[in-house]
Write an enzyme that holds these catalytic residues in place. Structure first.
Site, PDB file in Angstrom:
ATOM      1  N   VAL A 105      11.117   1.016   1.910  1.00  8.79           N
ATOM      2  CA  VAL A 105       9.809   1.278   2.527  1.00  8.79           C
ATOM      3  C   VAL A 105       9.987   1.995   3.864  1.00  8.79           C
ATOM      4  O   VAL A 105       9.297   2.971   4.157  1.00  8.79           O
ATOM      5  CB  VAL A 105       9.001  -0.026   2.726  1.00  8.79           C
ATOM      6  CG1 VAL A 105       7.709   0.239   3.492  1.00  8.79           C
ATOM      7  CG2 VAL A 105       8.690  -0.671   1.380  1.00  8.79           C
TER       8      VAL A 105
ATOM      9  N   SER B 286      23.423  -2.277  10.004  1.00  9.18           N
ATOM     10  CA  SER B 286      23.117  -0.835  10.058  1.00  9.18           C
ATOM     11  C   SER B 286      23.181  -0.263  11.462  1.00  9.18           C
ATOM     12  O   SER B 286      23.027   0.958  11.638  1.00  9.18           O
ATOM     13  CB  SER B 286      21.710  -0.577   9.516  1.00  9.18           C
ATOM     14  OG  SER B 286      21.576  -1.115   8.235  1.00  9.18           O
TER      15      SER B 286
ATOM     16  N   CYS C  79       1.339  -4.065  -2.508  1.00 13.30           N
ATOM     17  CA  CYS C  79       1.233  -2.773  -3.199  1.00 13.30           C
ATOM     18  C   CYS C  79       0.277  -2.814  -4.401  1.00 13.30           C
ATOM     19  O   CYS C  79      -0.537  -1.911  -4.592  1.00 13.30           O
ATOM     20  CB  CYS C  79       2.613  -2.311  -3.644  1.00 13.30           C
ATOM     21  SG  CYS C  79       3.684  -3.645  -4.224  1.00 13.30           S
TER      22      CYS C  79
ATOM     23  N   GLY D  60       9.634  -1.677  -5.703  1.00 14.36           N
ATOM     24  CA  GLY D  60       8.890  -2.683  -4.938  1.00 14.36           C
ATOM     25  C   GLY D  60       9.785  -3.766  -4.373  1.00 14.36           C
ATOM     26  O   GLY D  60       9.449  -4.413  -3.378  1.00 14.36           O
TER      27      GLY D  60
ATOM     28  N   HIS E  66       3.545   1.811  -9.756  1.00 14.72           N
ATOM     29  CA  HIS E  66       3.017   0.618 -10.430  1.00 14.72           C
ATOM     30  C   HIS E  66       1.830   1.048 -11.299  1.00 14.72           C
ATOM     31  O   HIS E  66       0.975   1.829 -10.857  1.00 14.72           O
ATOM     32  CB  HIS E  66       2.492  -0.394  -9.407  1.00 14.72           C
ATOM     33  CG  HIS E  66       3.531  -1.118  -8.612  1.00 14.72           C
ATOM     34  ND1 HIS E  66       4.882  -0.956  -8.779  1.00 14.72           N
ATOM     35  CD2 HIS E  66       3.378  -2.051  -7.627  1.00 14.72           C
ATOM     36  CE1 HIS E  66       5.523  -1.759  -7.927  1.00 14.72           C
ATOM     37  NE2 HIS E  66       4.636  -2.420  -7.212  1.00 14.72           N
TER      38      HIS E  66
END
Ligand code: NAP
Ligand code: 12T
Length: 339
Positions: free
Chosen positions: A16, A42, A132, A163, A244
């Site tokens: 996302v 990260s 979503c 997702g 979706h």
């Protein structure tokens, strides 16, 4: 020159977050400084924003000094812990997790449906982005509801693996490759194999037999539509990467003919009517992927009840289902509320 805004993307390395960054760039969001936050794993990684390198930093409670808007998509636990710190530092949080959605002091917003609710951001400094599956459904149903009140929704979803995040995208890709090569496949993200399979489970099970994802669809729909709509959902994971799809049956207070529904949806905000089935035109995940519009088709009257309608609703779950919706909220926020 109009004002620029200092933006933090929390979960910048995720599925996302990556899309969030792209949406800010694509839509020319007036960014002053940008900060990319993720886990310690990260930290130091270099990403790009508008052609310039940006180093990822570890998310900390003091990450938000001087930030105006913080876009969160690093999981519910991080949102619960860090949104209050960000808000305290003066940032407005737009949160993609389920952590704050049903908090009565947090607006839950889909710009095409309830943009006015954004005004409630002041209470906690947090605005929640809906699930979503809920977002695309309410975008398509709002124009119908405004014509004839929706009483009940029966929905079954066909949800893409994106997702669940980066690891799930890899799991479907790797499993598919292994199986096509006649090798055994492993599953780590999902409880069963997802390649060449459908899983009638998204998120954890609740005591009532529904999954959390199914309960999110029911509870969030009523909150966003600001109406006592009853929703019953079955959420299914399918081996699709992006997009979706949803089979939606609605019962309305007055009749909506299929022709009237098409008229209401043609040109409705955020909607593209794709409904010429004889010519093979109906919404499909492969066409919704990479797009911001919610595709609606297969509209037909449900003759098993007095005022029923069936629809097939498809959208890109990472764009309209998450990143685009969040950036659209930010756009309204700066245009109408932040000065
Ligand atoms: P993802 O691809 O797995 O990415 C997770 C992101 O969160 C990565 O940037 C990761 O950083 C970061 N993160 C994980 N643990 C962290 C920690 N302890 N501290 C700081 N950052 C941490 O998942 P995703 O699909 O992007 O989803 C992220 C979240 O967005 C989900 O958990 C969910 O809450 C929300 N979401 C919402 C919707 C929606 O319906 N609106 C849809 C999908 C997701 P590293 O790379 O450093 O691990
Ligand atoms: N478990 O935003 O797995 O609450 O597809 C969104 C998607 C939770 C959420 C998924 C999930 C959410 C999923």
């Amino acid at each position: 020159m109009s004002r620029l805004w200092n933006v933090a993307v929390v979960g910048a390395t995720g599925a996302v977050g990556t899309q969030m960054i792209e949406c800010l760039e694509e839509r020319n969001f007036p960014v002053g400084t940008i900060k990319f936050l993720a886990s310690g794993r990260s930290a130091g990684q270099v990403l790009e924003f508008a052609g310039k390198p940006v180093q990822v930093e570890e998310l900390r409670h003091d990450s938000f000094e001087g930030i105006d808007i913080a876009l969160f998509s690093a999981g519910g636990a991080r949102s619960e812990e860090f949104c209050p710190s960000a808000a305290k530092a003066g940032a407005v949080c737009i949160d993609n997790s389920s952590a704050w959605r049903m908090d009565p002091d947090v607006p839950l917003v889909v710009p095409e449906v309830n943009p006015h609710a954004i005004a409630g951001y002041k209470k906690k400094g947090i605005i929640a982005n809906p699930n979503c599956s809920t977002i695309q459904m309410v975008v398509a149903l709002k124009p119908l509801h405004d014509f004839a009140a929706i009483r009940r929704i029966v929905v079954s979803t066909y949800q893409a693996v994106s997702g669940t995040g980066k690891k799930a995208i890899d799991e479907l890709r790797i499993q598919t490759g292994e199986l096509l090569n006649g090798r055994p496949s492993k599953n780590e993200v999902y409880p069963h194999r997802i390649a060449f399979n459908c899983l009638p489970q998204i998120d954890a099970f609740c005591d009532n037999g529904y999954t959390k994802e199914e309960m999110k669809m029911a509870n969030e729909t009523a909150k966003i539509m600001e109406a006592a709509i009853k929703t019953t959902a079955t959420c299914v994971r399918v081996p699709v990467f992006y997009g979706h799809s949803e089979s939606v049956n609605i019962e309305t207070a007055q009749k909506i003919t299929a022709a009237k529904a098409r008229e209401l949806l043609r040109g409705a905000p955020g909607v593209e009517l794709v409904d010429d089935p004889i010519s093979g035109d109906y919404p499909m995940a492969i066409n919704a992927a990479g797009e911001d519009l919610t595709l609606v088709g297969r509209i037909r009257e449900d003759d098993s009840i007095d005022n029923g309608l069936n629809l097939w609703i498809v959208a890109d779950n990472i764009r309209k289902g998450a990143a685009t919706n969040a950036v659209q909220i930010a756009e309204i926020l700066i245009a109408k509320y932040l000065k």
